[in-house]
Design a protein around this motif. Sequence first.
Motif, PDB file in Angstrom:
ATOM      1  N   GLY A 212       0.188  -0.812  -0.005  1.00 13.98           N
ATOM      2  CA  GLY A 212      -0.208   0.437  -0.505  1.00 13.98           C
ATOM      3  C   GLY A 212       1.093   1.300   0.438  1.00 13.98           C
ATOM      4  N   ALA A 213       2.281   1.346  -0.619  1.00 13.58           N
ATOM      5  CA  ALA A 213       2.958   2.306  -0.175  1.00 13.58           C
ATOM      6  C   ALA A 213       3.889   2.037  -1.167  1.00 13.58           C
ATOM      7  CB  ALA A 213       3.787   2.509   1.398  1.00 13.58           C
ATOM      8  N   ASP A 214       4.006   3.249  -1.805  1.00 13.07           N
ATOM      9  CA  ASP A 214       5.487   3.553  -3.008  1.00 13.07           C
ATOM     10  C   ASP A 214       6.348   3.889  -2.082  1.00 13.07           C
ATOM     11  OD1 ASP A 214       4.236   2.867  -5.589  1.00 13.07           O
ATOM     12  OD2 ASP A 214       3.330   4.967  -5.132  1.00 13.07           O
ATOM     13  N   VAL A 215       7.614   3.554  -2.474  1.00 10.07           N
ATOM     14  CA  VAL A 215       8.800   4.110  -2.324  1.00 10.07           C
ATOM     15  C   VAL A 215       9.627   5.620  -2.532  1.00 10.07           C
ATOM     16  CG1 VAL A 215      10.836   2.479  -2.509  1.00 10.07           C
ATOM     17  CG2 VAL A 215      11.104   3.480  -0.631  1.00 10.07           C
ATOM     18  N   VAL A 216      10.246   6.413  -1.949  1.00  8.53           N
ATOM     19  CA  VAL A 216      10.492   7.266  -2.832  1.00  8.53           C
ATOM     20  C   VAL A 216      11.866   8.005  -2.417  1.00  8.53           C
ATOM     21  CG1 VAL A 216       9.851   9.959  -3.326  1.00  8.53           C
ATOM     22  CG2 VAL A 216       8.052   8.988  -2.711  1.00  8.53           C
ATOM     23  N   VAL A 217      12.763   8.084  -3.249  1.00  9.76           N
ATOM     24  CA  VAL A 217      13.986   8.719  -2.369  1.00  9.76           C
ATOM     25  C   VAL A 217      14.731   9.821  -3.495  1.00  9.76           C
ATOM     26  CG1 VAL A 217      16.483   8.064  -2.741  1.00  9.76           C
ATOM     27  CG2 VAL A 217      15.102   6.235  -1.834  1.00  9.76           C
ATOM     28  N   ASP A 218      14.933  10.406  -3.088  1.00 11.91           N
ATOM     29  CA  ASP A 218      15.681  11.607  -3.910  1.00 11.91           C
ATOM     30  C   ASP A 218      17.313  11.621  -4.949  1.00 11.91           C
ATOM     31  OD1 ASP A 218      16.598  13.740  -5.845  1.00 11.91           O
ATOM     32  OD2 ASP A 218      15.960  14.726  -3.540  1.00 11.91           O
ATOM     33  N   PRO A 219      17.346  10.896  -5.658  1.00 12.48           N
ATOM     34  CA  PRO A 219      18.105  11.092  -6.902  1.00 12.48           C
ATOM     35  C   PRO A 219      19.185  11.761  -6.474  1.00 12.48           C
ATOM     36  CG  PRO A 219      16.640  10.785  -8.357  1.00 12.48           C
ATOM     37  CD  PRO A 219      16.170  11.665  -6.799  1.00 12.48           C
ATOM     38  N   VAL A 220      19.108  13.004  -6.164  1.00 14.53           N
ATOM     39  CA  VAL A 220      20.325  14.253  -5.142  1.00 14.53           C
ATOM     40  C   VAL A 220      20.652  13.126  -4.557  1.00 14.53           C
ATOM     41  CG1 VAL A 220      20.440  16.397  -4.661  1.00 14.53           C
ATOM     42  CG2 VAL A 220      18.933  15.728  -6.465  1.00 14.53           C
ATOM     43  N   ASP A 221      20.081  13.222  -3.618  1.00 14.15           N
ATOM     44  CA  ASP A 221      21.003  12.157  -2.035  1.00 14.15           C
ATOM     45  C   ASP A 221      21.982  11.461  -2.514  1.00 14.15           C
ATOM     46  OD1 ASP A 221      19.187  14.463  -0.256  1.00 14.15           O
ATOM     47  OD2 ASP A 221      17.973  13.199  -0.015  1.00 14.15           O
TER      48      ASP A 221
END
Length: 440
Positions: A212-221
């Motif tokens: 029930g959840a998408d995972v989000v990571v900022d590529p800049v990090d």
Amino acid sequence: MRVAVVGSGPAGFYAAGALLSADPPAEVDMLERLPTPWGLVRLGVAPDHPKLKSVSRAFERIAEQPGFRFLGNVEVGRDLHHADLVRLYDAVIYAVGAQTDRRLGIPGEDLPGSWAATELVAWYNGHPDFQQLDFDLSVERAVVIGNGNVALDVARMLALTHEELAPTDATDASIAAIADSSLREIVVVGRRGPAQASFTTPELQEMGELAGADVVVDPVDLEGAQPKSTNAERNFAVLQGFAAREPQGRPRRVVFRFFQSPIAILGKERVEGIELVRNELDANERAVPTEERETLACGLVFRSVGYHGVELPGVVFDAKTGTIPNEGGRVEPGVYSAGWIKRGPTGVIGTNKKDATETVVLLLEDAVAGRLQPKPDASAAAVDALLAERGVRVVEYSGWTAIDEAERAAGEKTGRPRIKLCSWDELLAAAERIASGKTS
Ligand SMILES: Cc1cc2nc3c(=O)[nH]c(=O)nc-3n(C[C@H](O)[C@H](O)[C@H](O)COP(=O)(O)OP(=O)(O)OC[C@H]3O[C@@H](n4cnc5c(N)ncnc54)[C@H](O)[C@@H]3O)c2cc1C
């Protein structure tokens, strides 16, 4: 030889196992403040990880050995004191874990809506001291501070769907509250970078497999990161995978943010937001704050930045490390420590086996060398008499077995491992029903 082991978590059980298989075997009284054994295996490890909880089978085998007694609902420092133990046993091993959380030390930390991760963990796991806590999950964003596995547990548990939670032994109240919550986003904040996070890789990977959840990571990090261990490299590869993903439109999102520290929790009556500062890493990979600040609206904050041991009256204690000072587990001949209260709150369940065995080896060496004082009062009967005199409602192993059977039977009907009894009254009543021969 009669030994008191205080605490029935992994360290206590592994210490008991080593004592019972010594030659000649020692007798062990395991003193536990709760009516239930297993420490964080029952009340810390996440309910959606039942395989990890099954280590309790090994503890059950230890408890079945002759010479072992479980004395639950006995708190050392309240019902029995250090001086009693020193008088009544040839040796004492403290394996009481790290019972409190580290604080952030920032303004707003005590606002309603700001919690220790431990409080949520104890609540969803059915710890009888934490059932009255009222988590307001009618908010849209929760922020979890910390980059260890407990932070992942908290973020994941908050993101699980009803279908994922239903087959677990999380409490019914927590399943309903989490599944019906208004949470849309859970933000996991780490003060250092993706290469420094102390997650273990399988647990991190799991964040990408939630229904029930998408995972989000900022590529800049992720730019310029230099993982320095195999674990860090593996984590980094997982995070790269997350960063490359397109969100699938699932109802919730788990967002990883790196290089940020909380500097204030904001709100008038309750948590309304959190102020974060951007960090850079110095040459030693320490987080150094920059001038860049940001306010993130949120209704809940869970701090997961470590645990701390609690001082026991009459027992030496190092308030800085939150441990009982010791050398290899020996505090002094006759007094020992094992597990988190010995080495600090690090390591997995299995780490406590080597740790507790090391302690027991020293204890047995002291016994053989004649360094343990003779204890003319050391007998099971003397312990029982003192507990009876103090009016303690001791839960013996048969009482725990009764609780265990009742919980498993309740769970079986709905395909769950168990439905926990989670109030003191229910637990003591279930234990005492068997003790008095009533099996309703
Ligand atoms: C939230 C969380 C999740 C975790 N998940 C995992 C995981 O998935 N996998 C993994 O390998 N490891 C996990 N760990 C780590 C693991 O739980 C620990 O390594 C282990 O439990 C430490 O063992 P311990 O015996 O020192 O302490 P504990 O397990 O904390 O046991 C201490 C016991 O002492 C009792 N006690 C305390 N004070 C007294 C007193 N005064 N008198 C009598 N009894 C007392 C407590 O009630 C408790 O039962 C997790 C830890 C946490 C906090």
